[in-house]
Structures are given as C-alpha cells and as structure tokens.
Design an enzyme around this catalytic site. Structure first.
Site, PDB file in Angstrom:
ATOM      1  N   VAL A  17       4.302   7.147   2.501  1.00  0.00           N
ATOM      2  CA  VAL A  17       4.051   7.440   3.918  1.00  0.00           C
ATOM      3  C   VAL A  17       2.973   6.484   4.438  1.00  0.00           C
ATOM      4  CG1 VAL A  17       4.685   9.880   3.855  1.00  0.00           C
ATOM      5  CG2 VAL A  17       2.331   9.224   3.406  1.00  0.00           C
ATOM      6  N   HIS A  26       0.809  -1.225   0.000  1.00  0.00           N
ATOM      7  CA  HIS A  26       0.000   0.000   0.000  1.00  0.00           C
ATOM      8  C   HIS A  26       0.840   1.273   0.000  1.00  0.00           C
ATOM      9  CE1 HIS A  26       0.697   0.732   4.342  1.00  0.00           C
ATOM     10  NE2 HIS A  26       0.870  -0.565   4.341  1.00  0.00           N
ATOM     11  N   ASP A  64       1.286   3.073  -3.317  1.00  0.00           N
ATOM     12  CA  ASP A  64       0.183   3.877  -3.847  1.00  0.00           C
ATOM     13  C   ASP A  64      -0.090   5.084  -2.961  1.00  0.00           C
ATOM     14  OD1 ASP A  64      -0.384   2.093  -5.972  1.00  0.00           O
ATOM     15  OD2 ASP A  64      -1.301   0.723  -4.519  1.00  0.00           O
ATOM     16  N   HIS A  65       0.517   5.092  -1.797  1.00  0.00           N
ATOM     17  CA  HIS A  65       0.247   6.145  -0.808  1.00  0.00           C
ATOM     18  C   HIS A  65       1.565   6.724  -0.343  1.00  0.00           C
ATOM     19  CE1 HIS A  65      -1.021   8.032   2.993  1.00  0.00           C
ATOM     20  NE2 HIS A  65      -2.225   8.050   2.482  1.00  0.00           N
ATOM     21  N   PHE A  66       2.262   7.547  -1.150  1.00  0.00           N
ATOM     22  CA  PHE A  66       1.806   7.986  -2.471  1.00  0.00           C
ATOM     23  C   PHE A  66       2.891   7.594  -3.464  1.00  0.00           C
ATOM     24  CE2 PHE A  66      -0.004  10.758   0.761  1.00  0.00           C
ATOM     25  CZ  PHE A  66      -1.336  10.782   0.418  1.00  0.00           C
TER      26      PHE A  66
END
Lengths: 130, 174
Positions: free
Chosen positions: B40, B30, B33-35
């Site tokens: 973070v 994740h 994708d974040h970011f």
C-alpha cells in the site's frame, strides 16, 4: 456586521482548527501559548484563518509586535524599557499589559496574549454590531 | 536526488490551483516493504505528493524568490488505502497568501472517491536565511520541466507561463 459574540465564536473555531484544542478550552481568559499550547508557527496558521474568517488583512507585526521586542531602543538586558512599554501600549492597545508591566521580561510577552485580547484585536479591524 | 512524489502536472493556474497525477506502481521499491505481501502507498508519501503539488504552486507564485518550506499540516484525513495500479489525482487550492507564507487545501482522489484531504501551511524563511540556498535553481528548473508545468501552466490572465527570471540559467561557458 458581526456581534462580539459572533467574533468570539469565529475565533474559537479558528483556534480549534489551528491548535487541535477542544471548544471548551477556548475561553476568553485562556492564553494562546500557555493554555492552548500555541507554538510560533501556529500564529501564521491563526493569522491565515482570521484573515479568511473576517475578510481582513493582518500585516506582519500588527498582532505580535516582534519589531518592538527586538529593538534595542526598547529592550535592555532582556527587559522592555519604559519607552518600550509606551510603544507597546500604542501598538497593541487590545492586549491587557497590566501583569506584563510588573515584570516586563521580553520572553514572557508571548505568554500573555489571551483569546479576549485576540477578540479585541479583531474588533478593531471589523465593524461590530450593537 | 529523485524525490518526486507526483508524476506530472495536469493543470497549473498561477497563485490559485494545481492538479497533478501520481501513478502508483509496483515497481516502486518501498511498496515491497510497506508491507511485505500487502503493498500500500504510505500515507506519508501521499502527504509529500500533495505538499509538492501545493508547494510548487506557491513557489511559482513568488517567482521562486521566497524560500518556501512546509511549516505545518493542521489537518489530514485518509479515507482509504491507495494501492499499486491506482492513479491518484492531487488537487491543491491556495486559500490565502501573505508576506510570511501561504495556506493550501489539497485533496487526493481516486476516480470520484476522495482518498485524502489535507490543509498545509507553507512559511517563507526570513532574512536570517537570505544567503542560504534551499534548492539549486538548475535543479528546480529541471524539476518544473520534468513535471511539465510549462506545458500546462497559465498565469492569472490565462496566458502560458514563462520561465521565471530566477530560474533562467546562463548558457554553459558564459
């Protein structure tokens, strides 16, 4: 031993923290549900804070007499019966039932509790100075 | 289901306090994708980790007899972003327990800096849900063991925690 003013201030602080409202909104006349936007789960939060702030225990049903309002003996066709009103007066003498008694629809009960009612409730649980 | 947002417990005092560790790794999907290009830890997953630390503390205190759900987060504040390579230490303290639920205060720390602070209200599901199961006891037992609660946990008298009866699983074939 707190004064009535100190009790109100502590309740105000608890409601500001639990409901995210401004201090000025928490007046004695304000209703918890209608004016301050409390939802059912907030009452659990409020009870936790009152217990801690005043070092008291609030058993289930003492502040909100749900068992009376769901008891078929006291409720008919969604309205609290005369016997039910008598039971409410006995169980929650700190709540001003004057308006509710005129049209005692069960689902309106949650809307009548005010900050002043809550102060009176706490005053029954702690010794008040003065 | 792999919904673990803490890696292990470091301390676990029944009904009072728990401390858990969360190592943030760039291997966590994740974060990419974040970011994109700026990984973070999502604050929502810090909240989940803090809630797991406090929630398991409350569950264990009830002997796993109550169906404990996260009911409300009255307050949460984040002071800075947590990033891959950071080791967050989550602490949860039980503020109050009643017959209807529990209030927990929790913090996330990176070294000596407070990364996040949170209040959380847990409620016990009432009678109408008595016949519903939130977690399979076997899964819960597995989770508690993986998180090493029974290696570090102690009861109110400081004695090591035993497996609660509600989590005892009969041997296969019985």
């Amino acid at each position: 031993m707190p004064t009535k003013e100190e009790i109100f201030e502590k309740i105000r602080e608890a409601l500001v923290e639990a409901l995210g409202v401004d201090e000025e909104e928490v007046t004695p006349e304000a209703t918890l549900v209608g004016d301050l936007g409390a939802e059912s789960i907030d009452f659990l939060d409020i009870v936790f804070r009152l217990e801690k702030a005043f070092d008291i225990k609030i058993p289930r049903g003492e502040l909100f007499p749900e068992d009376v309002l769901t008891n078929p003996e006291y409720v008919q066709d969604g309205r609290v019966t005369e016997a039910g009103l008598a039971e409410l007066r006995r169980r929650v003498p700190f709540i001003d039932l004057t308006e509710f008694e005129k049209n005692p629809v069960v689902q309106d009960f949650a809307n009548i509790l005010t900050v002043a009612d809550m102060c009176r409730f706490v005053e029954t649980k702690v010794e008040v100075a003065g | 289901m792999r919904w673990f947002w803490i890696d292990r417990f470091l301390e676990f005092q029944s009904g009072k306090y728990a401390k858990a560790v969360k190592n943030i790794s760039l291997a966590e999907d994740h974060l990419h994708d974040h970011f994109p290009g700026y990984p973070v830890m999502p604050n929502s997953l810090v909240v989940e980790g803090l809630a797991q630390t406090g929630g398991l503390l409350v569950c264990q205190y009830t002997g796993f007899q109550e169906k404990v759900i996260l009911a409300k987060i009255p307050r949460v504040v984040f002071h800075f972003e947590a990033r891959p390579g950071d080791t967050l230490i989550y602490s949860a303290t039980v503020e109050n327990v009643t017959e209807d639920g529990a209030m927990v205060k929790a913090t996330s720390r990176l070294g000596d800096r407070i990364q996040a602070e949170m209040e959380v209200v847990f409620a016990y599901l009432d009678g109408q849900f008595q016949d519903k199961m939130l977690f399979d006891p076997v899964v819960l037992q597995h989770m508690m063991r993986i998180l090493r609660v029974y290696e570090v946990g102690c009861d109110a008298e400081g004695k090591p925690l035993g497996l609660p009866p509600a989590l005892a699983v009969p041997p296969a074939g019985t």
